[in-house]
Design an enzyme around this catalytic site. Structure first.
Site, PDB file in Angstrom:
ATOM      1  N   ILE A 691       0.824  -1.223   0.000  1.00 23.33           N
ATOM      2  CA  ILE A 691       0.000   0.000   0.000  1.00 23.33           C
ATOM      3  C   ILE A 691       0.852   1.264   0.000  1.00 23.33           C
ATOM      4  O   ILE A 691       0.323   2.371  -0.050  1.00 23.33           O
ATOM      5  CB  ILE A 691      -0.951   0.027   1.216  1.00 23.33           C
ATOM      6  CG1 ILE A 691      -0.167  -0.074   2.522  1.00 23.33           C
ATOM      7  CG2 ILE A 691      -1.988  -1.068   1.111  1.00 23.33           C
ATOM      8  CD1 ILE A 691      -1.023   0.090   3.762  1.00 23.33           C
ATOM      9  N   GLY A 692       2.158   1.131   0.075  1.00 19.80           N
ATOM     10  CA  GLY A 692       2.999   2.310   0.047  1.00 19.80           C
ATOM     11  C   GLY A 692       4.439   1.957   0.336  1.00 19.80           C
ATOM     12  O   GLY A 692       4.787   0.805   0.579  1.00 19.80           O
ATOM     13  N   GLY A 694       8.122   3.703   2.260  1.00 17.98           N
ATOM     14  CA  GLY A 694       8.735   4.752   3.056  1.00 17.98           C
ATOM     15  C   GLY A 694      10.210   4.834   2.755  1.00 17.98           C
ATOM     16  O   GLY A 694      10.720   4.119   1.892  1.00 17.98           O
ATOM     17  N   ALA A 695      10.900   5.709   3.486  1.00 18.65           N
ATOM     18  CA  ALA A 695      12.324   5.894   3.228  1.00 18.65           C
ATOM     19  C   ALA A 695      13.136   4.663   3.581  1.00 18.65           C
ATOM     20  O   ALA A 695      14.265   4.517   3.157  1.00 18.65           O
ATOM     21  CB  ALA A 695      12.844   7.091   4.025  1.00 18.65           C
ATOM     22  N   SER A 696      12.543   3.758   4.357  1.00 18.19           N
ATOM     23  CA  SER A 696      13.325   2.607   4.808  1.00 18.19           C
ATOM     24  C   SER A 696      12.748   1.269   4.386  1.00 18.19           C
ATOM     25  O   SER A 696      13.341   0.242   4.681  1.00 18.19           O
ATOM     26  CB  SER A 696      13.437   2.646   6.335  1.00 18.19           C
ATOM     27  OG  SER A 696      12.158   2.737   6.918  1.00 18.19           O
ATOM     28  N   GLY A 697      11.610   1.232   3.722  1.00 13.37           N
ATOM     29  CA  GLY A 697      11.059  -0.053   3.306  1.00 13.37           C
ATOM     30  C   GLY A 697       9.654   0.065   2.756  1.00 13.37           C
ATOM     31  O   GLY A 697       9.067   1.141   2.703  1.00 13.37           O
ATOM     32  N   LYS A 698       9.103  -1.081   2.342  1.00 15.16           N
ATOM     33  CA  LYS A 698       7.744  -1.123   1.819  1.00 15.16           C
ATOM     34  C   LYS A 698       6.748  -1.309   2.956  1.00 15.16           C
ATOM     35  O   LYS A 698       7.072  -1.841   4.012  1.00 15.16           O
ATOM     36  CB  LYS A 698       7.592  -2.275   0.818  1.00 15.16           C
ATOM     37  CG  LYS A 698       8.237  -2.012  -0.533  1.00 15.16           C
ATOM     38  CD  LYS A 698       7.881  -3.118  -1.527  1.00 15.16           C
ATOM     39  CE  LYS A 698       8.469  -2.809  -2.903  1.00 15.16           C
ATOM     40  NZ  LYS A 698       8.132  -3.845  -3.903  1.00 15.16           N
ATOM     41  N   LYS A 713       5.549  -2.756   7.993  1.00 18.56           N
ATOM     42  CA  LYS A 713       6.657  -2.093   7.318  1.00 18.56           C
ATOM     43  C   LYS A 713       7.857  -3.022   7.308  1.00 18.56           C
ATOM     44  O   LYS A 713       8.362  -3.421   8.361  1.00 18.56           O
ATOM     45  CB  LYS A 713       7.013  -0.778   8.020  1.00 18.56           C
ATOM     46  CG  LYS A 713       8.063   0.047   7.285  1.00 18.56           C
ATOM     47  CD  LYS A 713       8.218   1.399   7.951  1.00 18.56           C
ATOM     48  CE  LYS A 713       9.181   2.290   7.171  1.00 18.56           C
ATOM     49  NZ  LYS A 713       9.314   3.611   7.799  1.00 18.56           N
ATOM     50  N   ASP A 819      10.664  14.803  10.571  1.00 24.32           N
ATOM     51  CA  ASP A 819      10.055  14.677   9.241  1.00 24.32           C
ATOM     52  C   ASP A 819       8.547  14.883   9.355  1.00 24.32           C
ATOM     53  O   ASP A 819       7.762  14.108   8.827  1.00 24.32           O
ATOM     54  CB  ASP A 819      10.374  13.310   8.630  1.00 24.32           C
ATOM     55  CG  ASP A 819      10.129  13.294   7.115  1.00 24.32           C
ATOM     56  OD1 ASP A 819       9.957  14.387   6.529  1.00 24.32           O
ATOM     57  OD2 ASP A 819      10.098  12.207   6.526  1.00 24.32           O
TER      58      ASP A 819
END
Length: 997
Positions: A691-692, A694-698, A713, A819
């Protein structure tokens, strides 16, 4: 002697011994132990307050006189909670009580006057509410009072005029209302009067302030003043610092201010002063060293008499000044800070500027200057910031800049500079930003020195005539975050070393003559957000590895010679912009791109079919023989049944095997009682559930067997190291695990819950609660944004603010998110907001809560606080700036970065537009029929949060209070006067001469 008698005798001795031991502590210590019993001490800072001691004089925070009496209690930033400890006031000689930055709450009790010998009282940055006790003036020797950053309300008591020795009173950032406390003008001993950011009834500046003949520092920003500065200010002969920003003062700039002979600093920005700067009177200001008159409407020229003063800092930015920069400025021996940007100044930069002065900051951007850059700017070796954007300067950059080892930021874009950039500039050791865009520079990039540029995070050279290849050694710039090199004459292939830059977020090489293929190594750029290679001569197939870039949302490969199919990996990306037009692609367009948003993404590829292209031709021969298809169907069906049977058998076999041998999962930590197992999570991690990213993983959505949904995550194998490097943690894995464990303990309704963490092979998995309404950014900036009315937006703001308040003030140690943005605010089924994504969060352990230095900038464009971007130093004020941008997003409906802003971001656009046109010109059109009064108040809160000076931004506690107060009808509401100026008023006090907006 009978045994029973001996036992009784021994027991009596023990009791007597213990009684003596317990009561050996003197009376001073007993009072402190009683105070301790009323406080919560989560960090055990009072652990050495031991009742078995004889005296408390060696206890933490305690100072005693020679005779053993407690004279001082200092416990700053100790995380103490509870009511005000009244037992402290039983200490007869207590003169200093300092408890700032704790979690004390309730009210300040009236019997605080029992602390009769106090001279110093600091209760700032706590949670006190209610009124200020009127008994304070009964403490006859009180010299210093600091209650800033609380939630005190009501009026300042009139009896405060009875203070006779008070020198400092600081009530900044509270909820005080009523009339401005004129009674304080009777306290002629005052040296510091600090009442900024309260809700006083709007009115003129009291002329009685001229009675404060000893005042040196007067900070009265955002106190509701209108009108002019009274003539009585000429009596303030000792005044050195005057701050009247964020009021509604009008009229020409008063000459009376220039009579202050001891004035060191003037800050009058964000008012409505107009007219010309006075030409005369400056010579009397022999002590004046710093003046900031920015963000006003001054016209005319810069007075030569002003520039003859021995100034250290001059800020006249954001006015309407014209004419030349006086040459006399170059002869000022102390000048280190000169900011004249956003005016209409014309002519050359003074030729000897920097020759005799230790110039550190020079910002002359957005004027009409021409000529060359003086070679003397860094002659004293102190220049740090050189910012000359948006002028008509020409010639070559002086070679002396290459010798300026102190330089950290060079921005000369949008000028007419030509020639080659001096080779030494590419090797400066401390520079982190080089911006040469939109000039006439030529030459190649081979001078980039891998031995220097240790801190370089941004290279911006777009819109020039740089030629040759991109040097292989660019891969040594390990902290590079942005590379903008579009619209040049670069040739050759893209070097593979470029894809070693783990922190790279933006790569724009469009409009060049680059050739060759995109290397497969591109998948290593895990933090890449924008990739633009349009209009080059690139060829080959588009690498499927691009689909492995987890945060990529902008991809433009148009105008090249790519061939082959559209790689299936692109379907896994969440792209806001995709452009593959003008290539030689063939085959079918993946179904995920059959949307209006991608309608023009595939133009100029005649062999593509599907989606909006009618070119797919069906196989006529296959349609002609229905019997053959029927036979094939039977065989295929039988084959499917067989395959399913085999898969079922293998699955059951593996399940039994795992049951017998144990699943290869090492449990890390479970933070809640769970109704699912790790094995169940593992089996649900497939590409169909993504579903998306991030800077460190799916991120996956996993629907569990019990019907519950969770978000999982999955961290990349190298993400831990990348995240630590990016956040300047550089800590071992056990420290990371410790931080995750701490986050797992967070219990707050406005922070996404972390259910558990565990490892599976080389993967690290974080299981969170699932948020069905996605992120605020997606909701606000898509077609769904029309569904978010003002009441819902306001609720989201309050929820998110309370989550950040918890991180900043209730966590031990405090957490800075680093962030904060709308995409990291997630929405549950009722649109309740949760703060998410702590991938670059940072614990602040500094004893004085100062800022901490990072190695690179973390965060997202448009949200990053200016001091963070410039200095790489971070504290909670950086989060508050980012949250201010989120407020502006919700009020304006605009993204933080938008092409319509030109070179500005949302924060700058809103500030400029509000100052020039008023608040109604920035409010989202979708909110046309909403409550404008409350929207304007929330907008003002957002503007407070994005104050360029971190110290002037409110705390998160104050932001929450301001948001909550914005729904109270009695709060100030904007009104428009006859002259068209916007000033605040209370609804019951708004006269017929003004109309509510």
């Amino acid at each position: 002697m009978p045994p029973s008698f001996l036992m009784l005798h021994g027991l009596l001795l023990i009791i007597a011994f213990n009684t003596t031991y317990t009561y050996s502590l003197n009376q001073e210590g007993l009072h402190l132990i009683q105070a301790k019993s009323t406080l919560t001490d989560p960090t055990a800072i009072l652990s050495d307050w031991n009742p078995t001691d004889h005296t408390p004089c060696n206890w933490t925070g305690i100072t005693c006189s020679h005779s053993g009496y407690v004279t001082s209690i200092r416990l700053p930033s100790a995380s103490l909670a509870g009511p005000f400890p009244t037992a402290f006031c039983r200490l007869p000689l207590l003169s200093v009580l300092s408890l700032p930055d704790n979690s004390l709450k309730s009210t300040i009790p009236p019997n605080i006057s029992d602390c009769r010998n106090l001279t110093y009282l600091d209760l700032s940055a706590n949670y006190f509410e209610g009124v200020i006790p009127s008994t304070l003036p009964d403490i006859l020797n009180l010299v210093y009072v600091d209650f800033q950053d609380n939630s005190l309300s009501g009026e300042i008591p009139a009896v405060f005029g009875n203070f006779r020795r008070l020198e400092t009173i600081n009530l900044t950032n509270n909820l005080l209302n009523g009339s401005f406390p004129v009674a304080l003008t009777n306290v002629t001993s005052l040296k510091e009067l600090v009442l900024a950011y309260n809700y006083f009834v709007p009115g003129p500046i009291p002329p009685q302030l001229g009675n404060l003949s000893n005042v040196e520092h007067m900070w009265l920003s955002s106190c509701g003043f209108y009108g002019t500065i009274p003539d009585t200010f000429s009596q303030l002969t000792k005044l050195s610092n005057l701050e009247l920003s964020y009021n509604s003062l009008t009229g020409p700039f008063p000459d009376i201010v220039f009579q202050f002979r001891n004035l060191y600093q003037v800050e009058l920005y964000n008012n409505s002063f107009s007219g010309e700067l006075p030409k005369k009177g400056w010579s009397n200001l022999t002590a004046l060293r710093q003046i900031d008159l920015s963000i006003n409407s001054f016209t005319g020229t810069i007075p030569v008499e002003l520039c003859k003063l021995p100034l250290a800092s001059l800020g006249l930015s954001d006015n309407k000044l014209e004419g030349l920069i006086p040459e006399s400025l170059a002869r000022s021996p102390n000048l280190y800070d000169l900011r004249l940007f956003n005016n209409s100044l014309i002519g050359p930069i003074p030729n000897d500027l920097g020759k005799v002065s230790p110039l550190k900051t020079l910002d002359l951007s957005y004027n009409k200057l021409f000529g060359e850059i003086p070679s003397s700017l860094c002659e004293q070796g102190a220049l740090v910031d050189l910012v000359l954007i948006g002028n008509s300067l020409s010639g070559e950059l002086p070679a002396t800049l290459g010798d300026c080892k102190s330089l950290e930021r060079v921005r000369v874009s949008k000028n007419k500079f030509s020639g080659e950039v001096p080779a030494a500039i590419w090797g400066l050791p401390h520079v982190y930003l080089l911006d040469f865009a939109e000039n006439l520079f030529s030459g190649n990039l081979s001078s980039i020195n891998s031995g220097g540029l240790l801190n370089l995070s941004s290279i911006i050279i777009s819109g020039n005539s740089f030629s040759g290849g991109i040097p292989e050694k660019i891969g040594s710039l390990s902290k590079l975050v942005e590379l903008f090199a579009s619209d040049n004459k670069l040739t050759g292939e893209i070097p593979k070393s470029l894809f070693k830059l783990n922190h790279l977020t933006t790569l724009d090489l469009s409009e060049n003559d680059l050739s060759g293929e995109i290397p497969d190594e591109i998948e290593s750029l895990k933090q890449l957000n924008e990739l633009n290679l349009a209009n080059n001569k690139l060829t080959g197939e588009i690498p499927n590895q691009i689909g492995n870039l987890p945060v990529l949302n902008y991809l433009d490969l148009s105008g090249n010679s790519f061939f082959g199919k559209i790689p299936s990996g692109l379907a896994s990306l969440m792209l806001n912009k995709l452009n593959l037009s003008g290539n030689q692609l063939s085959g079918e367009i993946p179904s995920v791109f059959h949307k209006d948003v991608y309608r023009d993404s595939f133009l100029g590829n005649p062999e593509l079919c599907g989606g909006f292209s009618p070119r797919c031709v069906e196989n006529n021969q296959s349609r002609s023989n229905h019997n053959l298809w029927l036979l094939r169907f039977i065989f295929v069906f039988a084959g499917i049944v067989l395959v399913i049977g085999v898969i079922w058998f293998v699955f059951k076999y593996n399940s039994i095997k795992k049951t017998n041998q144990g699943v290869s999962i090492s449990k890390w930590r479970s933070f809640h009682k769970l109704g699912f197992s790790e094995s169940e999570i593992i089996h649900l991690l497939n590409e169909n559930n993504v579903i998306g990213s991030g800077a460190s993983g799916k991120v996956y959505k996993a629907i569990l067997s019990n019907g519950e949904s969770v978000a999982v995550k999955k961290l990349w194998q190298s993400s831990l190291k990348n995240e630590e490097d990016g956040a300047n943690l550089n800590s071992p894995k056990d420290e990371f695990e410790s931080e995750v464990e701490t986050l797992g303990k967070i219990r707050h309704k406005n922070i996404v819950r972390l259910w558990c963490c565990f490892k599976s092979g080389n993967s690290r998995l974080l299981v969170y609660e699932y948020m069905p309404n996605g992120s605020l950014g997606d909701r606000l900036h898509s077609t769904k944004g029309r569904l978010i009315d003002w009441s819902m937006r306001f609720k989201i703001l309050v929820d998110a603010a309370e989550g950040l308040l918890y991180l900043h003030h209730d966590c031990v140690p405090p957490i800075v998110h680093r962030d904060v943005k709308s995409n990291n605010i997630l929405l549950d089924e009722d649109y309740g907001a949760r703060i998410a994504d702590f991938g670059v969060a940072k614990f602040i352990n500094l004893p004085n809560k100062g800022s901490e230095s990072m190695s690179v900038v973390a965060g997202s464009r448009g949200y990053i606080a200016p001091e963070y971007a410039y200095t790489l130093r971070v504290n909670e004020k950086s989060d508050i700036y980012s949250f201010g941008v989120v407020i502006l997003e919700l009020v304006t409906g605009r993204k933080p970065i938008d092409p319509t802003f030109d070179e500005r971001d949302l924060a700058t656009w809103v500030q400029t537009t509000v100052n020039q046109k008023g608040r109604d010109h920035v409010v989202d059109d979708e909110l046309e029929y909403e409550s404008k009064d409350q929207i304007y108040r929330v907008l003002d809160i957002g503007l407070l949060c994005i104050n360029p000076l971190p110290m002037n931004r409110p705390s998160m506690r104050t932001v929450v209070n301001l948001l909550q107060e914005s729904v109270v009808d009695s709060k100030p509401k904007p009104m428009v006067n006859k002259d068209g100026k916007v000033t605040p008023c209370f609804e019951e006090d708004c006269s017929d001469e003004a109309s509510l907006v």
